[in-house]
Enzyme design. Sequence first.
Site, PDB file in Angstrom:
ATOM      1  N   GLU A  83      10.030  -4.099  10.246  1.00  0.00           N
ATOM      2  CA  GLU A  83      10.279  -2.813   9.326  1.00  0.00           C
ATOM      3  C   GLU A  83      10.739  -2.010  10.198  1.00  0.00           C
ATOM      4  O   GLU A  83      10.367  -1.194  11.628  1.00  0.00           O
ATOM      5  CB  GLU A  83       9.357  -1.920   8.823  1.00  0.00           C
ATOM      6  N   ASP A 112       0.983  -1.303  -0.128  1.00  0.00           N
ATOM      7  CA  ASP A 112      -0.006   0.264  -0.196  1.00  0.00           C
ATOM      8  C   ASP A 112       0.904   1.032  -0.434  1.00  0.00           C
ATOM      9  O   ASP A 112       0.766   2.592  -0.055  1.00  0.00           O
ATOM     10  CB  ASP A 112      -0.766  -0.055   1.060  1.00  0.00           C
ATOM     11  N   SER A 113       2.015   1.241  -0.378  1.00  0.00           N
ATOM     12  CA  SER A 113       3.531   1.941  -0.496  1.00  0.00           C
ATOM     13  C   SER A 113       2.748   2.984  -1.650  1.00  0.00           C
ATOM     14  O   SER A 113       3.601   3.818  -1.944  1.00  0.00           O
ATOM     15  CB  SER A 113       4.169   1.756  -0.245  1.00  0.00           C
ATOM     16  N   ASP A 145      -1.122  -5.945   0.142  1.00  0.00           N
ATOM     17  CA  ASP A 145      -1.282  -5.589   1.731  1.00  0.00           C
ATOM     18  C   ASP A 145      -2.484  -5.345   1.628  1.00  0.00           C
ATOM     19  O   ASP A 145      -2.953  -5.077   0.772  1.00  0.00           O
ATOM     20  CB  ASP A 145      -0.252  -3.795   1.206  1.00  0.00           C
ATOM     21  N   GLU A 158      -0.979  -5.333   8.431  1.00  0.00           N
ATOM     22  CA  GLU A 158       0.028  -4.653   9.606  1.00  0.00           C
ATOM     23  C   GLU A 158      -0.619  -4.578  11.073  1.00  0.00           C
ATOM     24  O   GLU A 158      -2.004  -4.448  11.179  1.00  0.00           O
ATOM     25  CB  GLU A 158      -0.151  -2.931   8.743  1.00  0.00           C
ATOM     26  N   LYS A 165      -1.498  -9.408   3.486  1.00  0.00           N
ATOM     27  CA  LYS A 165      -0.410  -9.172   4.446  1.00  0.00           C
ATOM     28  C   LYS A 165      -1.010  -7.976   5.087  1.00  0.00           C
ATOM     29  O   LYS A 165      -1.780  -7.351   4.188  1.00  0.00           O
ATOM     30  CB  LYS A 165       1.164  -7.752   3.686  1.00  0.00           C
TER      31      LYS A 165
HETATM   32  O1  KIV Z   1       3.973  -0.546   1.620  1.00  0.00           O
HETATM   33  C1  KIV Z   1       4.678  -1.592   1.397  1.00  0.00           C
HETATM   34  O2  KIV Z   1       5.141  -1.580   0.263  1.00  0.00           O
HETATM   35  C2  KIV Z   1       5.357  -2.867   1.911  1.00  0.00           C
HETATM   36  C3  KIV Z   1       6.524  -3.202   2.389  1.00  0.00           C
HETATM   37  C4  KIV Z   1       7.282  -1.822   2.164  1.00  0.00           C
HETATM   38  C5  KIV Z   1       7.128  -3.533   3.561  1.00  0.00           C
HETATM   39  O3  KIV Z   1       4.690  -2.256   3.616  1.00  0.00           O
END
Ligand code: KIV
Length: 273
Positions: A191, A52-53, A91, A123, A121
Amino acid sequence: MSSHGAPTRAVTVRDFAAARGRAQRLVLVSTYDTLMARLADDGGVDAVLVGDSLGNVVAGYESTLPVTLDQMIYHTGCVKRGLTRAMLIVDMPFLTYQISVEDAMRNCGRVIQETCAGAVKLEGRGEPIEQAVRAVTALGIPVMGHLGFTPQAVLQLGGARVQARDPVAAQRMIDDARRLEDAGAFSIVLELVPAEVAERVTAAVTIPTIGIGAGAGCDGQVLVLHDLLGLNDGFAPKFLKRYAELGEMARSAIRAYAADVRGGQYPAAEHGF
Ligand code: KIV
């Protein structure tokens, strides 16, 4: 085996389990579109995370908080079409799994059904996440956890800061990792964690840990592909190693193109029909 020493068949959670404690680390990148995914797959990464970056990198937001489930599904479809071998992990964005276990099951199920990804994933720490991980895993969906700096909690954490710097917080992270493993997570991202704490977390669980700014003691590493290629050259955290300077190359190529167009050198006769 490919020329880069990675198996040529599709990577699965079984490869993650097998990588635990091995000298050869798992290689992950975060990326968001077909072309970049194809480059990552050709380069031999084991898994691609549609992070989600993308909220920061693609959409230009200040955080990942505005990212929606529909956006994640769209980008995951784009990435999927670029992969032949790497495992695809998605994510889950803010508010899609924290409110209730039913929400977590429905939204993770939707992502897997609509994208054919291999895992999701989630968090965070604590009881609500553990319940969600347990329920989603029980559906047959592999879940990766994410501890340390968790970007969806950026407001509460007061920025992207190294976590678990004191002994109490370090022990809490070890306990959280054990609980995520117990709930069924197949792997955990760590992280912005001191290297020594990441090593202790890794030693405390039997599933592979994937570090980003967490030292060399994890079972794998993840970086945002744009960052390691130097495309996002204003972003220079201490943990990042740039393997190319594509941002500068792109700017100079664009300047050359602009000069050619303005000066009448492009298009030349050979570019015409
Ligand atoms: O959102 C993302 O890209 C991430 C990774 C950098 C671990 O969570």
